[in-house]
Design an enzyme around this catalytic site. Structure first.
Site, PDB file in Angstrom:
ATOM      1  N   PRO A 309       0.846  -1.210   0.000  1.00 29.23           N
ATOM      2  CA  PRO A 309       0.000   0.000   0.000  1.00 29.23           C
ATOM      3  C   PRO A 309       0.877   1.255   0.000  1.00 29.23           C
ATOM      4  O   PRO A 309       1.445   1.630   1.015  1.00 29.23           O
ATOM      5  CB  PRO A 309      -0.808  -0.133   1.298  1.00 29.23           C
ATOM      6  CG  PRO A 309       0.034  -1.004   2.183  1.00 29.23           C
ATOM      7  CD  PRO A 309       0.789  -1.934   1.287  1.00 29.23           C
ATOM      8  N   ASP A 483       5.992   2.106   1.809  1.00 28.60           N
ATOM      9  CA  ASP A 483       5.121   0.954   2.012  1.00 28.60           C
ATOM     10  C   ASP A 483       4.480   1.115   3.389  1.00 28.60           C
ATOM     11  O   ASP A 483       5.160   1.007   4.416  1.00 28.60           O
ATOM     12  CB  ASP A 483       5.954  -0.333   1.951  1.00 28.60           C
ATOM     13  CG  ASP A 483       5.109  -1.596   2.058  1.00 28.60           C
ATOM     14  OD1 ASP A 483       3.945  -1.494   2.499  1.00 28.60           O
ATOM     15  OD2 ASP A 483       5.617  -2.683   1.718  1.00 28.60           O
ATOM     16  N   HIS A 484       3.166   1.375   3.398  1.00 29.76           N
ATOM     17  CA  HIS A 484       2.489   1.691   4.654  1.00 29.76           C
ATOM     18  C   HIS A 484       2.457   0.511   5.626  1.00 29.76           C
ATOM     19  O   HIS A 484       2.136   0.674   6.804  1.00 29.76           O
ATOM     20  CB  HIS A 484       1.064   2.174   4.370  1.00 29.76           C
ATOM     21  CG  HIS A 484       0.607   3.256   5.302  1.00 29.76           C
ATOM     22  ND1 HIS A 484       0.967   3.300   6.633  1.00 29.76           N
ATOM     23  CD2 HIS A 484      -0.158   4.364   5.096  1.00 29.76           C
ATOM     24  CE1 HIS A 484       0.432   4.359   7.204  1.00 29.76           C
ATOM     25  NE2 HIS A 484      -0.254   5.031   6.283  1.00 29.76           N
ATOM     26  N   ARG A 485       2.796  -0.674   5.152  1.00 24.70           N
ATOM     27  CA  ARG A 485       2.828  -1.826   6.051  1.00 24.70           C
ATOM     28  C   ARG A 485       3.978  -1.725   7.045  1.00 24.70           C
ATOM     29  O   ARG A 485       3.902  -2.278   8.146  1.00 24.70           O
ATOM     30  CB  ARG A 485       2.965  -3.126   5.243  1.00 24.70           C
ATOM     31  CG  ARG A 485       1.772  -3.436   4.347  1.00 24.70           C
ATOM     32  CD  ARG A 485       2.039  -4.669   3.495  1.00 24.70           C
ATOM     33  NE  ARG A 485       3.159  -4.474   2.588  1.00 24.70           N
ATOM     34  CZ  ARG A 485       3.594  -5.399   1.722  1.00 24.70           C
ATOM     35  NH1 ARG A 485       2.973  -6.575   1.652  1.00 24.70           N
ATOM     36  NH2 ARG A 485       4.607  -5.149   0.921  1.00 24.70           N
TER      37      ARG A 485
END
Length: 511
Positions: A309, A483-485
């Site tokens: 994401p 990467d929002h993770r």
């Protein structure tokens, strides 16, 4: 009992699926030792040398120059002199109908290999009644007839040609200065050499391409095959038997990428057929086949967009101070020629050490974050077939001069396909700079498994407000894709703040 052994296409990197024989370095009938260079193999990104995994005698070359095989494909047969030529031919036939190089018929049935890689099949050696004279001219040489007007190979830096074309030209004594290239910047390909030779009245075999072959699907029970949960779920969803997948994951398990590779291979023909059906007959359409590198880029970036994401943060950087420092160093140290990109790599490395939570990779399979002590920065370099990201390792601990030298060296070897796998695979952070092409601002896609990539635009004069007044400053816009993770918005903002501090106060990157 004597052994028949095989040499196969190795797997250099997790994304490698096939390789092309660029050049054999030994001939049939030659003895070799473990670690000796056997042949050059061209992959989607590099040309690498295959080293012999054992001592042996090269009895038969299966894959000739220009042949493309999947990873694990047999390229040559090796055996002791006690093994008869008939047995070698019989074994070659058992691999899938390889044309016989002699008129002898097989006298024994040789069992098929039980595995693709590192096969060692035992056969009974037939007693030698007389010595067999080896043909001194290798099979790969047949079919080449170079007219006198095109003979006389000479190495010149002014001639631009693909690595494969250069090797074949040297091997067959072709004068590349007499050939016009059809590639970008008049780059000469193997097809250009073939066309020129035939036009001049000579002969050059057809340029070989890998034919798509249908692979029989396994129907065996795969419930006990070691695989990750994600891989098993995808295999069930797509109707793929896990026995048909390679196992490149940890502890010998099949991972998600292995299942995706089978799915893409099985559906490639259907996708091409669907595209062809959509063509309008009245419109002229040129079909351009995707090369191996472009396929690899498409697969990796598609996976990155699907799984990671993305969110993006943008900041403007005043680069006047760092430009002034660069010009001062270049004028006072003649042997150093720094670019602004070299300076920004160093500033990014310093920011990664200051905010180490951005200096990470995401291990999706094991759901864990890998945080690195050193800043190994991948730098995007455009080459003829696509894009590659050579790595400036430990950039935080290197001087500006060393970063500049490493960057020029890596970029040069990247464009000639001479990078080793560990020089472009891995890395903890990426930088993509399109400023030299006049791009003001852009978004970059994350290079998995890294957690972030920095996109840099052109340095340009802009009107800015300082102390309620308008002044002209040299500005670069930087966009960070995260990467929002593994990286949150506040963390990405901290990195950009640190990066801005180092860029606008460049003395900090020198201490």
């Amino acid at each position: 009992m004597s052994e028949i052994k095989t040499l196969e296409i190795p797997k250099w990197g997790l994304s490698m699926e096939e390789g092309t024989i660029a050049q054999w370095l030994i001939q049939e009938g030659e003895q070799f030792s473990k670690g000796q260079e056997i042949c050059e193999i061209e992959t989607t990104k590099i040309v690498n040398v295959l080293e012999a995994p054992f001592d042996g005698l090269l009895r038969k070359i299966i894959a000739k120059d220009g042949d493309t095989l999947v990873v694990g494909g047999v390229i040559a047969i090796c055996a002791d002199p006690q093994v008869s030529d008939a047995e070698i031919e019989a074994y070659a036939q058992s691999l899938g109908g390889v044309p016989s190089a002699t008129e002898h018929k097989a006298v024994d049935v040789v069992p098929e290999p039980t595995a693709v890689s590192q096969v060692e099949s035992k056969v009974q050696a037939a007693p030698k009644q007389h010595s067999v004279e080896k043909v001194s001219q290798p099979v790969a040489q047949s079919g080449y007839s170079i007219p006198a007007t095109l003979q006389g190979y000479q190495h010149s830096d002014e001639i631009i040609a693909t690595p494969h074309a250069l090797k074949l030209a040297a091997k067959h004594n072709v004068n590349l200065a007499q050939i016009s290239g059809s590639g970008r910047e008049s780059r000469i390909s193997v097809h250009d050499i073939q066309t020129a030779v035939r036009t001049a009245g000579g002969s050059w075999p057809e340029v070989r391409h890998q034919a798509s072959a249908k692979i029989a699907k396994s129907s065996a029970d795969d419930s006990q095959v070691a695989a990750t949960p994600v891989a098993r779920r995808l295999a069930k969803q797509w109707g793929i038997n896990l026995h048909d997948c390679r196992s490149s994951g940890t502890r010998g398990r099949i991972c998600k990428e292995d299942v995706e590779a089978v799915y893409q291979r099985e559906n490639a023909g259907q996708t091409q057929q669907a595209l062809q059906q959509q063509e309008v007959e009245t419109v002229k359409v040129t079909t351009i086949a995707m090369n191996g590198m472009r396929k690899a880029i498409a697969s990796r970036l598609q996976a990155a967009k699907r799984n990671a994401p993305h969110f993006r943060l943008t900041i403007d950087l005043n680069v006047e101070a760092i430009q002034a420092l660069r010009q001062q160093i270049n004028s006072t140290v003649p042997q150093v020629k720094l670019s602004i990109n070299d300076m920004l790599i160093k500033a990014a490395a310093a920011a990664l050490i200051k905010v180490p939570q951005v200096n990470v990779q995401f291990d999706e399979e094991n759901q864990q974050i890998l945080q690195f002590e050193q800043a190994d920065i991948s730098v995007a370099v455009a080459i003829e077939n696509g894009l590659i990201t050579p790595i400036i390792k430990a950039a935080n601990s290197k001087s500006l001069a060393q970063i500049s030298y490493d960057m020029r060296d890596l970029a040069t070897r990247a464009k000639t396909g001479k990078l080793a796998p560990d020089e472009f695979q891995g890395g903890s952070f990426s930088i993509s700079n399109l400023g030299m092409l006049g791009i003001k601002q852009f978004d970059a896609i994350i290079n998995p498994p890294q957690g972030a990539i920095l996109a840099l635009g052109a340095a340009e004069k802009r009107a800015t407000v300082e102390n309620d007044g308008i002044v002209i400053r040299e500005i670069v816009t930087a966009t960070l894709s995260c990467d929002h993770r593994v990286i949150d918005g506040a963390l990405g903002a901290q990195f950009l703040s640190a990066f801005k501090q180092y860029v606008e106060n460049p003395a900090l990157i020198l201490v």
